[in-house]
Enzyme design. Structure first.
Site, PDB file in Angstrom:
ATOM      1  N   ASP A  35       5.378  -5.160   6.071  1.00  0.00           N
ATOM      2  CA  ASP A  35       6.062  -6.235   6.352  1.00  0.00           C
ATOM      3  C   ASP A  35       6.088  -7.321   5.169  1.00  0.00           C
ATOM      4  O   ASP A  35       6.960  -8.113   4.984  1.00  0.00           O
ATOM      5  CB  ASP A  35       5.311  -7.042   7.474  1.00  0.00           C
ATOM      6  CG  ASP A  35       3.862  -7.034   7.206  1.00  0.00           C
ATOM      7  OD1 ASP A  35       3.214  -6.601   6.328  1.00  0.00           O
ATOM      8  OD2 ASP A  35       2.917  -7.675   8.236  1.00  0.00           O
ATOM      9  N   GLY A  36       4.911  -7.234   4.328  1.00  0.00           N
ATOM     10  CA  GLY A  36       4.942  -8.159   3.254  1.00  0.00           C
ATOM     11  C   GLY A  36       6.178  -7.688   2.096  1.00  0.00           C
ATOM     12  O   GLY A  36       6.702  -8.656   1.713  1.00  0.00           O
ATOM     13  N   SER A  37       6.283  -6.636   1.996  1.00  0.00           N
ATOM     14  CA  SER A  37       7.325  -6.086   1.269  1.00  0.00           C
ATOM     15  C   SER A  37       8.611  -6.625   1.711  1.00  0.00           C
ATOM     16  O   SER A  37       9.693  -7.013   1.235  1.00  0.00           O
ATOM     17  CB  SER A  37       7.306  -4.562   1.093  1.00  0.00           C
ATOM     18  OG  SER A  37       6.362  -4.139   0.615  1.00  0.00           O
ATOM     19  N   ASP A  69       2.748  -0.591  11.931  1.00  0.00           N
ATOM     20  CA  ASP A  69       2.759  -1.766  12.431  1.00  0.00           C
ATOM     21  C   ASP A  69       3.802  -2.747  12.239  1.00  0.00           C
ATOM     22  O   ASP A  69       3.944  -3.818  12.493  1.00  0.00           O
ATOM     23  CB  ASP A  69       1.490  -2.770  11.851  1.00  0.00           C
ATOM     24  CG  ASP A  69       1.602  -2.864  10.255  1.00  0.00           C
ATOM     25  OD1 ASP A  69       2.583  -2.152   9.783  1.00  0.00           O
ATOM     26  OD2 ASP A  69       0.727  -3.524   9.756  1.00  0.00           O
ATOM     27  N   LYS A  93     -24.883  14.916  28.003  1.00  0.00           N
ATOM     28  CA  LYS A  93     -24.161  14.826  26.761  1.00  0.00           C
ATOM     29  C   LYS A  93     -24.992  14.526  25.574  1.00  0.00           C
ATOM     30  O   LYS A  93     -25.583  13.459  25.581  1.00  0.00           O
ATOM     31  CB  LYS A  93     -22.797  13.853  27.033  1.00  0.00           C
ATOM     32  CG  LYS A  93     -21.926  13.867  25.783  1.00  0.00           C
ATOM     33  CD  LYS A  93     -20.776  12.972  26.459  1.00  0.00           C
ATOM     34  CE  LYS A  93     -19.584  13.222  25.114  1.00  0.00           C
ATOM     35  NZ  LYS A  93     -18.905  14.438  24.809  1.00  0.00           N
ATOM     36  N   ARG A 152      -5.113  -1.699   9.470  1.00  0.00           N
ATOM     37  CA  ARG A 152      -5.159  -3.339   9.287  1.00  0.00           C
ATOM     38  C   ARG A 152      -5.418  -3.880  10.592  1.00  0.00           C
ATOM     39  O   ARG A 152      -6.350  -3.574  11.161  1.00  0.00           O
ATOM     40  CB  ARG A 152      -3.743  -3.629   8.541  1.00  0.00           C
ATOM     41  CG  ARG A 152      -3.838  -5.069   7.673  1.00  0.00           C
ATOM     42  CD  ARG A 152      -2.560  -5.261   6.769  1.00  0.00           C
ATOM     43  NE  ARG A 152      -1.601  -5.341   7.529  1.00  0.00           N
ATOM     44  CZ  ARG A 152      -0.294  -5.507   7.319  1.00  0.00           C
ATOM     45  NH1 ARG A 152      -0.184  -6.257   5.758  1.00  0.00           N
ATOM     46  NH2 ARG A 152       0.686  -5.664   7.675  1.00  0.00           N
ATOM     47  N   ARG A 185     -24.483   7.562  13.294  1.00  0.00           N
ATOM     48  CA  ARG A 185     -24.167   7.811  12.100  1.00  0.00           C
ATOM     49  C   ARG A 185     -22.758   7.188  11.761  1.00  0.00           C
ATOM     50  O   ARG A 185     -22.062   7.226  12.881  1.00  0.00           O
ATOM     51  CB  ARG A 185     -23.961   9.224  11.370  1.00  0.00           C
ATOM     52  CG  ARG A 185     -25.630  10.109  11.152  1.00  0.00           C
ATOM     53  CD  ARG A 185     -26.286   9.262  10.210  1.00  0.00           C
ATOM     54  NE  ARG A 185     -27.672   9.907   9.821  1.00  0.00           N
ATOM     55  CZ  ARG A 185     -28.710   9.729  10.759  1.00  0.00           C
ATOM     56  NH1 ARG A 185     -28.902   8.862  11.574  1.00  0.00           N
ATOM     57  NH2 ARG A 185     -29.739  10.434  10.350  1.00  0.00           N
ATOM     58  N   HIS A 202     -23.703  14.398  22.108  1.00  0.00           N
ATOM     59  CA  HIS A 202     -23.026  13.757  20.942  1.00  0.00           C
ATOM     60  C   HIS A 202     -21.702  13.184  21.571  1.00  0.00           C
ATOM     61  O   HIS A 202     -21.175  13.519  22.528  1.00  0.00           O
ATOM     62  CB  HIS A 202     -22.765  14.907  20.025  1.00  0.00           C
ATOM     63  CG  HIS A 202     -21.530  15.999  20.429  1.00  0.00           C
ATOM     64  ND1 HIS A 202     -21.626  16.885  21.459  1.00  0.00           N
ATOM     65  CD2 HIS A 202     -20.090  15.712  20.388  1.00  0.00           C
ATOM     66  CE1 HIS A 202     -20.402  17.450  21.775  1.00  0.00           C
ATOM     67  NE2 HIS A 202     -19.693  16.778  21.154  1.00  0.00           N
ATOM     68  N   ARG A 254       0.823  -5.600  -5.948  1.00  0.00           N
ATOM     69  CA  ARG A 254       1.106  -6.807  -5.102  1.00  0.00           C
ATOM     70  C   ARG A 254       1.269  -7.933  -6.116  1.00  0.00           C
ATOM     71  O   ARG A 254       0.852  -8.155  -7.452  1.00  0.00           O
ATOM     72  CB  ARG A 254      -0.006  -7.039  -4.447  1.00  0.00           C
ATOM     73  CG  ARG A 254      -0.325  -5.815  -3.281  1.00  0.00           C
ATOM     74  CD  ARG A 254      -1.527  -6.134  -2.391  1.00  0.00           C
ATOM     75  NE  ARG A 254      -1.866  -5.035  -1.695  1.00  0.00           N
ATOM     76  CZ  ARG A 254      -1.381  -4.426  -0.733  1.00  0.00           C
ATOM     77  NH1 ARG A 254      -0.366  -5.059  -0.179  1.00  0.00           N
ATOM     78  NH2 ARG A 254      -1.967  -3.432  -0.011  1.00  0.00           N
ATOM     79  N   SER A 255       2.089  -8.836  -5.928  1.00  0.00           N
ATOM     80  CA  SER A 255       2.453 -10.002  -6.716  1.00  0.00           C
ATOM     81  C   SER A 255       2.529 -11.321  -6.120  1.00  0.00           C
ATOM     82  O   SER A 255       3.119 -11.465  -4.933  1.00  0.00           O
ATOM     83  CB  SER A 255       3.955  -9.520  -7.266  1.00  0.00           C
ATOM     84  OG  SER A 255       4.277 -10.971  -8.098  1.00  0.00           O
ATOM     85  N   ALA A 267     -12.094  11.378  21.372  1.00  0.00           N
ATOM     86  CA  ALA A 267     -13.211  10.158  21.198  1.00  0.00           C
ATOM     87  C   ALA A 267     -13.804   9.812  22.705  1.00  0.00           C
ATOM     88  O   ALA A 267     -12.671   9.363  23.470  1.00  0.00           O
ATOM     89  CB  ALA A 267     -12.689   9.311  20.374  1.00  0.00           C
ATOM     90  N   ASP A 281      -0.109   2.097   8.858  1.00  0.00           N
ATOM     91  CA  ASP A 281      -0.517   1.311   9.754  1.00  0.00           C
ATOM     92  C   ASP A 281       0.626   1.589  10.925  1.00  0.00           C
ATOM     93  O   ASP A 281       0.038   1.121  11.987  1.00  0.00           O
ATOM     94  CB  ASP A 281      -0.487  -0.035   9.428  1.00  0.00           C
ATOM     95  CG  ASP A 281      -1.618  -0.142   8.031  1.00  0.00           C
ATOM     96  OD1 ASP A 281      -2.652   0.665   8.309  1.00  0.00           O
ATOM     97  OD2 ASP A 281      -1.438  -1.174   7.166  1.00  0.00           O
ATOM     98  N   GLY A 311       0.939  -1.398   0.109  1.00  0.00           N
ATOM     99  CA  GLY A 311       0.040   0.012  -0.100  1.00  0.00           C
ATOM    100  C   GLY A 311       1.070   1.366   0.096  1.00  0.00           C
ATOM    101  O   GLY A 311       1.853   1.269   0.795  1.00  0.00           O
ATOM    102  N   VAL A 341      17.938   7.974  -3.747  1.00  0.00           N
ATOM    103  CA  VAL A 341      18.510   8.127  -5.271  1.00  0.00           C
ATOM    104  C   VAL A 341      19.784   9.212  -5.107  1.00  0.00           C
ATOM    105  O   VAL A 341      20.842   9.095  -5.626  1.00  0.00           O
ATOM    106  CB  VAL A 341      17.438   8.942  -6.286  1.00  0.00           C
ATOM    107  CG1 VAL A 341      18.380   9.436  -7.495  1.00  0.00           C
ATOM    108  CG2 VAL A 341      16.556   7.627  -6.616  1.00  0.00           C
ATOM    109  N   THR A 374       4.421   2.598   5.593  1.00  0.00           N
ATOM    110  CA  THR A 374       3.072   2.022   5.709  1.00  0.00           C
ATOM    111  C   THR A 374       2.353   2.994   6.649  1.00  0.00           C
ATOM    112  O   THR A 374       2.818   3.438   7.764  1.00  0.00           O
ATOM    113  CB  THR A 374       3.007   0.674   6.178  1.00  0.00           C
ATOM    114  OG1 THR A 374       1.586   0.338   6.551  1.00  0.00           O
ATOM    115  CG2 THR A 374       3.915   0.538   7.398  1.00  0.00           C
TER     116      THR A 374
END
Length: 319
Positions: free
Chosen positions: A103-105, A129, A213, A171, A243, A215, A72-73, A186, A127, A11, A24, A125
């Site tokens: 991590d996939g890379s 992570d 309260k 993820r 919502r 909202h 992705r491959s 939040a 994430d 990603g 470079v 990334t």
């Protein structure tokens, strides 16, 4: 070392271009030819590789996404695909490869290193992570995108006296949700590492309603569940108008923050330094604002840990 390659994979993340630029320019500064690999590992297998010069990375430090594109491959996960990629690099004479991604890379980089082709991983990334680094490239920008969006959502939540569930990316990691939830004040934060049970969230909403309260904002990490379904469940359990906003891929785009530009520049340049030193199978990162590097196998073997002190603090402040 006279020739190296650089690719982006997985990603996209804001700051990847800044990392490519650093690779470079640091390579050229050290009299090393550098080649860009387009479309990730898929492009590596196909030989979609072109030499880059100083001008190739001009005016990209402020751009989101990646000028090298990403893909992705599945084929690259096989021995045949990895060997095909190595043959393509040998044709050009590449002696090392810098892989910018998650991590996939890094698993791909690890496999190439095992086959005798040295690779350095640069964590890119949103994430956040990846173990072995406090922050990944793109996390800070994505966080600020979420914070800005939730600020706007809160204006509407206040005006209409509604509860909003905001689903964010990450993820299987909760960093984006946790940091955004704390930054936005939040009422509840739901992360994969420490999911509050549904009833506790409902009770917190009801306590708030009882004291007047009108909202609330609930931040839900995508690794916990579906935001739309969670919003429906909240409305049914509380009878509060609810919502749902799924922020989606807006979190990946945009001009990288100043922090991400600096982080990417530091890590990209360090990756080149490691190849010059003859090191492969490493991942660069930052810990306590110091650039470090770790064995990439160890990085992949460890699970990223969310900051539970921050999680506990968010609960204390959202009473």
């Amino acid at each position: 070392m006279k020739k190296i390659g650089v690719l982006t994979s997985g990603g996209d993340a804001p700051g990847m271009n800044a990392a490519v630029r650093a690779v470079v320019r640091n390579a050229i500064y050290n009299d090393i030819e550098v080649y860009g690999v387009y479309n990730g590992y898929e492009g590596l297998m196909e030989g979609n590789i072109k030499q880059m010069v100083i001008g190739s990375v001009g005016d990209i430090i402020q751009r989101g996404g990646t000028i090298l594109y990403s893909a992705r491959s599945e084929k690259f996960k096989t021995d045949e695909g990895q060997q095909q990629a190595i043959e393509q690099m040998k044709k050009i004479g590449l002696e090392g490869l810098i892989v910018i991604g998650g991590d996939g890379s890094f698993r791909g980089a690890s496999k190439l290193t095992e086959k005798g082709f040295p690779c350095i991983g640069v964590p890119g990334t949103i994430d956040n992570d990846i173990s072995g680094t406090d922050y990944t490239i793109g996390f800070d920008t994505a966080l600020n995108t979420i914070v800005d969006a939730v600020d706007k959502i809160r204006d509407t939540a206040t005006s209409h006296e509604r509860t909003y569930v905001v689903e964010v990316m990450g993820r299987d990691a909760g960093d984006l949700a946790l940091w955004a939830g704390l930054a936005n004040g939040a009422e509840s934060i739901l992360i994969p590492e420490k999911t509050d049970n549904f009833e506790s969230v409902v009770q917190k909403l009801k306590r708030g309603q009882a004291r007047g309260k009108k909202h609330s904002i609930i931040i839900l990490a995508e690794g916990v569940g579906n935001g739309v379904e969670y919003g429906k469940a909240i409305e049914e359990a509380t009878n509060m108008e609810t919502r749902v906003t799924v922020l989606g891929h807006i979190q990946r785009g945009g001009s990288p923050s100043g922090y991400d530009r600096v982080l990417a520049s530091r890590l990209g340049a360090k990756a080149v330094d490691l190849l010059i030193e003859g090191k492969g199978g490493r991942m660069v990162g930052v810990e306590n604002n110091v650039v470090v590097h770790h064995d990439i196998h160890e990085v992949l073997a460890k699970k990223h840990q969310v900051n539970m002190n921050m999680y506990n603090l968010s609960n204390q402040l959202s009473i």
